[in-house]
Design an enzyme around this catalytic site. Structure first.
Site, PDB file in Angstrom:
ATOM      1  N   GLU A   2       1.025  -1.171   0.188  1.00  8.38           N
ATOM      2  CA  GLU A   2      -0.071   0.375   0.226  1.00  8.38           C
ATOM      3  C   GLU A   2       0.934   1.215  -0.147  1.00  8.38           C
ATOM      4  O   GLU A   2       0.346   2.327   0.530  1.00  8.38           O
ATOM      5  CB  GLU A   2      -0.800   0.113   1.351  1.00  8.38           C
ATOM      6  CG  GLU A   2      -2.347  -0.789   0.950  1.00  8.38           C
ATOM      7  CD  GLU A   2      -3.342  -0.767   2.154  1.00  8.38           C
ATOM      8  OE1 GLU A   2      -4.214  -0.286   1.541  1.00  8.38           O
ATOM      9  OE2 GLU A   2      -2.906  -0.392   2.990  1.00  8.38           O
ATOM     10  N   HIS A  43     -11.238  -0.414   6.126  1.00  9.13           N
ATOM     11  CA  HIS A  43     -10.216  -1.446   5.925  1.00  9.13           C
ATOM     12  C   HIS A  43      -9.214  -0.232   7.057  1.00  9.13           C
ATOM     13  O   HIS A  43      -9.188  -0.731   8.367  1.00  9.13           O
ATOM     14  CB  HIS A  43      -9.711  -0.240   4.605  1.00  9.13           C
ATOM     15  CG  HIS A  43      -7.955  -0.635   4.530  1.00  9.13           C
ATOM     16  ND1 HIS A  43      -8.096  -0.408   3.320  1.00  9.13           N
ATOM     17  CD2 HIS A  43      -7.415  -0.896   5.430  1.00  9.13           C
ATOM     18  CE1 HIS A  43      -6.382  -0.426   3.722  1.00  9.13           C
ATOM     19  NE2 HIS A  43      -6.104  -0.803   4.356  1.00  9.13           N
ATOM     20  N   HIS A  64      -0.893   5.480   8.276  1.00  9.39           N
ATOM     21  CA  HIS A  64      -1.761   4.582   7.421  1.00  9.39           C
ATOM     22  C   HIS A  64      -2.198   3.651   8.127  1.00  9.39           C
ATOM     23  O   HIS A  64      -0.820   2.267   8.446  1.00  9.39           O
ATOM     24  CB  HIS A  64      -1.433   4.348   5.845  1.00  9.39           C
ATOM     25  CG  HIS A  64      -2.744   3.110   5.770  1.00  9.39           C
ATOM     26  ND1 HIS A  64      -4.282   3.424   5.754  1.00  9.39           N
ATOM     27  CD2 HIS A  64      -2.735   1.676   5.875  1.00  9.39           C
ATOM     28  CE1 HIS A  64      -4.836   2.038   6.037  1.00  9.39           C
ATOM     29  NE2 HIS A  64      -3.795   1.015   5.618  1.00  9.39           N
ATOM     30  N   HIS A 123      -5.283   0.756  10.311  1.00  9.52           N
ATOM     31  CA  HIS A 123      -6.429  -0.458  10.986  1.00  9.52           C
ATOM     32  C   HIS A 123      -7.126   0.003  12.426  1.00  9.52           C
ATOM     33  O   HIS A 123      -7.336  -1.327  13.033  1.00  9.52           O
ATOM     34  CB  HIS A 123      -6.230  -1.227  10.686  1.00  9.52           C
ATOM     35  CG  HIS A 123      -5.672  -1.586   9.276  1.00  9.52           C
ATOM     36  ND1 HIS A 123      -4.540  -2.381   9.168  1.00  9.52           N
ATOM     37  CD2 HIS A 123      -5.784  -0.773   8.523  1.00  9.52           C
ATOM     38  CE1 HIS A 123      -3.984  -2.262   8.148  1.00  9.52           C
ATOM     39  NE2 HIS A 123      -4.823  -0.759   7.277  1.00  9.52           N
TER      40      HIS A 123
HETATM   41 ZN   LIG Z   1      -4.480  -0.884   4.750  1.00  7.78          ZN
END
Ligand SMILES: [Zn+2]
Length: 237
Positions: free
Chosen positions: A81, A170, A100, A102
């Site tokens: 990603e 996500h 980034h 979760h």
């Molecule tokens: Zn991710």
């Protein structure tokens, strides 16, 4: 030569390693998630090779261009990603760092498409509300990962001029004017999500920070970033 050993990258690489460790220590990232920083050379950024952030060391840091291509002849496996980072750096010249993750408390908000709003001064950076990224609009049915440039561009468009974008099904992506600020924001985004859920279970409407209160709080928070950063730095293993 590893990027960490080049004089113009050494300090930044060290700070990036600390950022990885702090985020892991706070449970913002676990085996997954990543943090990047804009590199001194235009059009490039630093990001670890594909590794759990809590285990990242200086030798693991790689340099990429905004297309997500590894530079310096580095052939190690990158994060799938990495396009999240490249496309946000390309679209947002003011952004110096991207996280980034979760982190669990934000996930329900992405799923019901309800924005996070600043419940208290620590999360004033959320401003008038978090942005929303619907990957299905950009790529149809996917495995939910931002695994190519087109999805990265769509995510950056959803983030627009915001500081937090929730990614349905996500996680979220948080940006900052420095590594320290992006880490701070990622930690307090998770905290705000938790508190917002608690407040929503009480009677009565929630009074969020007004835009002006948000602006004023953000300005004071900018001046005291060093304090939590030094504390968090001491607390990492
Ligand atoms: Zn991710």
């Amino acid at each position: 030569m590893p990027i960490a050993d080049t004089p113009d990258h050494r300090a930044l690489v060290d700070t990036l390693v600390v950022a990885n460790r702090i985020l892991a220590h706070h449970g913002i990232v676990d085996g997954f998630g990543h943090v990047s920083v804009r590199a001194p050379q235009a059009g490039s950024f630093l990001l670890s090779r594909s590794l759990a952030p809590g285990t990242v060391t200086a030798a693991d840091i790689m340099r990429f261009d905004f297309d997500g291509t590894a530079l310096d002849g580095d052939t190690r496996a990158p994060y799938l990603e990495r396009f999240i980072h490249g496309e946000i750096f390309r679209a947002r010249p003011d952004v110096m760092s991207v996280v980034h993750n979760h982190s669990p408390s934000v996930i329900p908000y992405g799923a019901v498409r309800q924005p996070l709003k600043p419940l208290y001064h620590m999360s004033a950076f959320i401003g008038s509300g978090s942005k929303h990224f619907e990957i299905r609009d950009a790529g149809g049915n996917t495995d939910m990962l931002v695994r190519n440039a087109a999805l990265g561009v769509a995510l950056a468009q959803s983030l627009a001029d915001g500081s937090v974008v929730l990614m349905r099904g996500h996680g979220c992506t948080v940006v900052g004017e420095s590594l320290e600020q992006a880490v701070y924001r990622a930690i307090y985004t998770e905290m705000n999500a938790r508190l917002q859920l608690q407040a929503s279970q009480l009677e009565g409407p929630i009074e969020f920070l007004s835009d002006e209160e948000g602006r004023r709080s953000s300005a004071s928070n900018r001046g005291t970033l060093e304090r939590p950063w030094e504390l968090w730095k001491k607390s990492i293993p």
